[in-house]
Enzyme design. Structure first.
Site, PDB file in Angstrom:
ATOM      1  CB  ILE A   7     122.359 -19.807 -14.575  1.00  0.00           C
ATOM      2  CG1 ILE A   7     121.436 -18.959 -14.021  1.00  0.00           C
ATOM      3  CG2 ILE A   7     121.498 -21.285 -14.926  1.00  0.00           C
ATOM      4  CD1 ILE A   7     120.020 -18.882 -14.750  1.00  0.00           C
TER       5      ILE A   7
ATOM      6  CG  ASP B 257     122.289 -26.342 -17.902  1.00  0.00           C
ATOM      7  OD1 ASP B 257     122.478 -27.642 -17.202  1.00  0.00           O
ATOM      8  OD2 ASP B 257     121.572 -26.242 -18.636  1.00  0.00           O
ATOM      9  CB  THR B 258     125.799 -29.837 -19.320  1.00  0.00           C
ATOM     10  OG1 THR B 258     124.289 -29.914 -19.267  1.00  0.00           O
ATOM     11  CG2 THR B 258     126.395 -30.073 -18.142  1.00  0.00           C
ATOM     12  N   GLY B 259     124.459 -26.692 -20.856  1.00  0.00           N
ATOM     13  CA  GLY B 259     124.355 -26.408 -22.455  1.00  0.00           C
ATOM     14  C   GLY B 259     123.024 -26.513 -22.800  1.00  0.00           C
ATOM     15  CE  LYS B 260     120.571 -32.042 -21.025  1.00  0.00           C
ATOM     16  NZ  LYS B 260     120.008 -33.042 -20.116  1.00  0.00           N
TER      17      LYS B 260
ATOM     18  CG  PHE C 171     122.459 -38.037 -27.479  1.00  0.00           C
ATOM     19  CD1 PHE C 171     121.340 -37.068 -26.946  1.00  0.00           C
ATOM     20  CD2 PHE C 171     122.882 -39.244 -26.270  1.00  0.00           C
ATOM     21  CE1 PHE C 171     120.579 -37.086 -25.676  1.00  0.00           C
ATOM     22  CE2 PHE C 171     122.260 -38.999 -25.069  1.00  0.00           C
ATOM     23  CZ  PHE C 171     121.204 -37.919 -24.809  1.00  0.00           C
TER      24      PHE C 171
END
Length: 219
Positions: free
Chosen positions: A137, A139-142, A188
């Site tokens: 998987i 993803d960017t880390g969420k 953020f």
């Protein structure tokens, strides 16, 4: 995650100020909307290439099914898979990869820069093609907990998670991410396909969103 996995991540400290905007190029219309260049594009690419090396070493003879989490993960996924292919062409070991896409919505309750615990899978919810396969998987880390629970119901042979970013939070789920690009403070950030209300995906660098940017693109 085992100790080796933790040691293989790059940790960005809480007091890291980033780089001055004057040192890099970026879309000028974002000048007042970002505070700094937090992780330059070249550093992202080099780190992604190193993660590809780790994956090649760990998977050995297993072909893998890559599950890319849209939208924020698409650049990281594309670059990671491309590096895996390049490494395979330049060695006697080729790791066959097949890429599928899934989209998660984790900003439904509240808005703007406040994420929620609710996670909705949009699009392909039937992941039966993973049964018996080795799944990576990307993803960017969420938050990955809900997605992993969903994926495991389809009985893949093995599941590994690659995340470009993992934020340091009190409930940080570090055990869920096997390949981490950068561990960062709870800032953020936008760019490299990471967005704020669908803006900033066109930034090549990862940048910290400014107060002005939050107000300008708030919905």
């Amino acid at each position: 995650m085992d100790n080796a996995g933790i040691k293989r991540r790059i940790v960005i400290k809480d007091d890291w100020p980033g780089y001055s905007l004057d040192l890099f190029t970026y879309p000028e219309h974002y000048h007042d909307d970002i505070e700094n260049i937090y992780i330059p594009h070249g550093v992202i690419m080099n780190r992604t290439e190193r993660l590809a090396h780790y994956i090649m070493d760990d998977f050995r003879d297993d072909n893998i099914m890559v599950l890319c989490v849209l939208k924020g993960g698409y650049k990281f996924c594309a670059d990671l898979v491309e590096f895996i292919k390049i490494l395979g062409r330049n060695s006697n070991k080729y790791l066959e990869t097949r890429v599928e896409f899934i989209r998660l919505k984790s900003y439904l309750v509240g808005s703007n820069d406040q994420s929620t615990e609710d996670l909705h899978i949009i699009g392909c919810q039937d992941l039966s093609f993973l049964r018996g396969k080795v799944c990576a998987i990307v993803d960017t880390g969420k938050t990955m907990k809900a997605l992993l629970k969903h994926v495991e119901t389809f009985e893949p042979k093995m599941v590994k998670v690659a995340g470009l970013l993992v934020k340091r939070l009190p409930n940080m789920a570090e055990s869920l991410t096997d390949y981490v690009g950068f561990e960062i403070p709870n800032r953020f950030v936008v760019g490299y396909a990471l967005d704020y209300n669908e803006y900033f995906r066109d930034l090549n660098h990862i940048c910290v969103l400014s107060r002005t940017g939050k107000m300008k693109y708030k919905i």
